[in-house]
Design a protein around this motif. Structure first.
Motif, short mmCIF file in Angstrom:
data_model
loop_
_atom_site.label_atom_id
_atom_site.label_comp_id
_atom_site.label_asym_id
_atom_site.label_seq_id
_atom_site.Cartn_x
_atom_site.Cartn_y
_atom_site.Cartn_z
N LEU A 1 0.61 -1.03 -0.05
CA LEU A 1 0.00 -0.03 -0.09
C LEU A 1 1.17 1.09 -0.03
N MET A 2 1.97 1.35 0.73
CA MET A 2 2.92 2.29 0.65
C MET A 2 3.30 2.74 -0.65
N TYR A 3 3.62 1.72 -1.50
CA TYR A 3 4.05 1.69 -3.04
C TYR A 3 3.11 2.69 -3.33
N LEU A 4 1.72 2.50 -3.33
CA LEU A 4 0.70 3.14 -4.01
C LEU A 4 0.59 4.76 -3.71
N THR A 5 1.25 5.22 -2.63
CA THR A 5 0.94 6.50 -2.05
C THR A 5 1.68 7.45 -3.09
N ALA A 6 2.57 7.03 -3.92
CA ALA A 6 2.98 8.04 -4.95
C ALA A 6 2.06 8.54 -5.70
N VAL B 1 -2.72 8.05 1.78
CA VAL B 1 -1.52 8.39 2.78
C VAL B 1 -2.21 8.12 4.19
N PHE B 2 -2.97 8.97 4.57
CA PHE B 2 -3.51 8.82 6.08
C PHE B 2 -3.92 7.32 6.52
N ALA B 3 -4.64 6.79 5.65
CA ALA B 3 -4.99 5.37 5.95
C ALA B 3 -3.86 4.34 6.17
N VAL B 4 -3.22 4.62 5.15
CA VAL B 4 -1.77 3.63 5.18
C VAL B 4 -0.83 4.05 6.46
N THR C 1 -12.01 2.01 -6.53
CA THR C 1 -11.69 3.23 -7.02
C THR C 1 -10.32 2.94 -7.97
N LEU C 2 -10.38 1.84 -8.74
CA LEU C 2 -9.23 1.07 -9.67
C LEU C 2 -8.55 2.04 -10.41
N ASN C 3 -9.53 2.90 -11.07
CA ASN C 3 -8.89 3.89 -12.30
C ASN C 3 -8.45 5.26 -11.63
N MET C 4 -8.52 5.31 -10.34
CA MET C 4 -8.36 6.69 -9.67
C MET C 4 -6.80 7.00 -9.64
N GLY C 5 -6.18 8.24 -9.72
CA GLY C 5 -4.77 8.34 -9.39
C GLY C 5 -4.33 9.69 -10.07
N LEU C 6 -3.29 9.92 -9.69
CA LEU C 6 -2.50 11.04 -10.35
C LEU C 6 -2.03 10.88 -11.64
N TRP C 7 -2.17 11.65 -12.44
CA TRP C 7 -1.60 11.40 -13.99
C TRP C 7 -0.19 12.35 -14.12
#
Length: 158
Positions: free
Chosen positions: A44-49, A55-58, A86-92
């Motif tokens: 999960l930490m890997y995904l926080t980027a 971030v908060f939950a992890v 929210t699989l498709n959610m993220g920063l691009w």
């Protein structure tokens, strides 16, 4: 990750944590395998980027890596349920596009009920649904379908 940890068939949710959520004391203290728990939290930490909404939950889950309990594992599974929803959610981050990173700092030494640490910037607490959704949009997070992601990647290669 969902498949790796056997959670690909779990129910999904569209909000990570509700306002005033906290990981209070676990009265049963039923311990779980710390190696497995650390692996899950590390993934999960890997995904926080690319997923600042995690971030908060992890961070909260990572605090309990020394002696993880069944209650903490349930919280980690809630994060995975949110990921599934929210699989498709993220920063691009498009290639060759500059962006300015702005940071803020303030002081709230008694904000966290558990640790008394600061809890007033957006990565340090759970929010009500409306505020959470507003901040996600303000961060520039977006939902991108796999097809659209492929199209964007191909256009970056040109």
């Amino acid at each position: 990750m969902l498949k790796k940890y056997g959670l690909e068939k779990c129910d999904d949710v569209d909000i990570l944590m509700v306002g005033q959520s906290k990981l209070d004391e676990d009265p049963n203290r039923t311990l779980v395998d710390p190696t497995c728990y650390r692996g899950i939290v590390g993934s999960l930490m890997y995904l926080t980027a690319s997923r600042p909404d995690l971030v908060f939950a992890v961070y909260m889950c990572a605090r309990y890596q020394a002696k993880p309990t069944k209650k903490r594992l349930t919280t980690v599974k809630q994060v995975f349920r949110y990921l599934k929803g929210t699989l498709n959610m993220g920063l691009w981050y498009p290639r060759d596009t500059g962006f300015n990173l702005t940071t803020f700092a303030d002081v709230d030494h008694a904000g966290c009920q558990d640790s008394r640490k600061r809890t007033s910037d957006i990565f340090t607490k759970a929010f009500a649904r409306e505020r959470f959704e507003f901040l996600i949009k303000r961060l520039g997070m977006q939902s991108i379908t796999p097809e659209e992601l492929k199209r964007l990647a191909e256009s970056d290669e040109e």
